[in-house]
Design a protein around this motif. Sequence first.
Motif, mmCIF file in Angstrom:
data_model
loop_
_atom_site.group_PDB
_atom_site.id
_atom_site.type_symbol
_atom_site.label_atom_id
_atom_site.label_comp_id
_atom_site.label_asym_id
_atom_site.label_seq_id
_atom_site.Cartn_x
_atom_site.Cartn_y
_atom_site.Cartn_z
ATOM 1 N N GLY A 69 0.828 -1.204 0.000
ATOM 2 C CA GLY A 69 0.000 0.000 0.000
ATOM 3 C C GLY A 69 0.857 1.246 0.000
ATOM 4 O O GLY A 69 2.079 1.186 0.198
ATOM 5 N N CYS A 122 -0.549 4.182 4.894
ATOM 6 C CA CYS A 122 -1.775 3.367 4.921
ATOM 7 C C CYS A 122 -1.838 2.463 6.149
ATOM 8 O O CYS A 122 -2.804 1.715 6.300
ATOM 9 N N ALA A 141 -5.403 0.356 1.805
ATOM 10 C CA ALA A 141 -5.683 1.749 1.441
ATOM 11 C C ALA A 141 -5.680 2.572 2.718
ATOM 12 O O ALA A 141 -5.753 2.047 3.828
ATOM 13 N N MET A 142 -5.622 3.902 2.574
ATOM 14 C CA MET A 142 -5.432 4.750 3.736
ATOM 15 C C MET A 142 -6.668 5.579 4.074
ATOM 16 O O MET A 142 -7.671 5.557 3.385
ATOM 17 N N GLY A 169 -6.229 3.428 7.623
ATOM 18 C CA GLY A 169 -5.703 2.234 6.986
ATOM 19 C C GLY A 169 -6.654 1.062 7.103
ATOM 20 O O GLY A 169 -7.138 0.742 8.193
#
Length: 309
Positions: A62, A66, A231-232, A235
């Motif tokens: 990622g 993230c 994904a952030m 996170g």
Amino acid sequence: MLRGLLSGVAGRWRQRRLLVPSTDKGEAKIAVSRVAHSYRDVEALKNVTLNIHHGEFVCLLGPSGCGKTTLLYALAGQVSPTFGNITIDGEPVKGPSPDRLLMFQEAALFPWLTVRQNLHFALRSKERSKRRREDLVRKYIRRVQLEGFEDALPHQLSAGMRMRVSLARALTMNPAVLLMDEPFAALDAQTRGQMHQLLQRVWLETRKTVVFVTHDVREALVLGDRVVVMAMRPGHILTDLEVRLPRPRDPDDEKLVLMSRQIREMLRRAGAAERPGPEEVEERDGQGEGPPVARSVPTRAPRPVGARF
């Protein structure tokens, strides 16, 4: 023409079967259940659930920020999650353990000790027999292909060779789980590729349970049985994919290149969804409120105090 069309469809179908959603494989060695963690007012992780099985090589992939390193540190016992549970072999993680070794970008070798002495030092707390220690040191120096450099000091070695010593030192301790935090990020492209080939070979020989953090899509696909895409803000796990490409893997393999594009597109879409639209930005600016800006989000967890591998 029809034959070409059918060939293209078959090729795409084979490609989809090489990168598929991960399925449950029974009892997990590492079980992460609804884990969340915050640094002051910043939510680094939210509702992360993940099962890792014995002998799997799992890459956490990622963008910076993230929470993948925070999750790795939680597995190591260096970070206590704000919420949720982490167990290894059914036992809750309550702190660091020699069964879980953490490797960083830096080799973290004692500069005044030779290659052989660095490995001996790591083994002293685990193996009392000097002869047994020497046998293990020779075995793992050979495994990482450093024969002839046993008496070299760290400053006499290249960056890639120092990282090999660090890997050998971790393997001599025979941990149940090896946690790796972007260990090859500081290496040049050619050396990084050599380390990828070495790590694949070592993993095929040892079948260690490995959790490897990276932001490099190609690296994750070359090394991992599974690629857990994160994904952030905050996170979270975007998807968990199984890589069905035989080892050893070539980063220039056309199939691997196509899989890289798939994951990059997935990350691009996730990043676009996270960015606020013009109306949302205008509303925040007008109110003078909203979540912390990106520069206030810590991209890495605090470094632990004590020995590092």
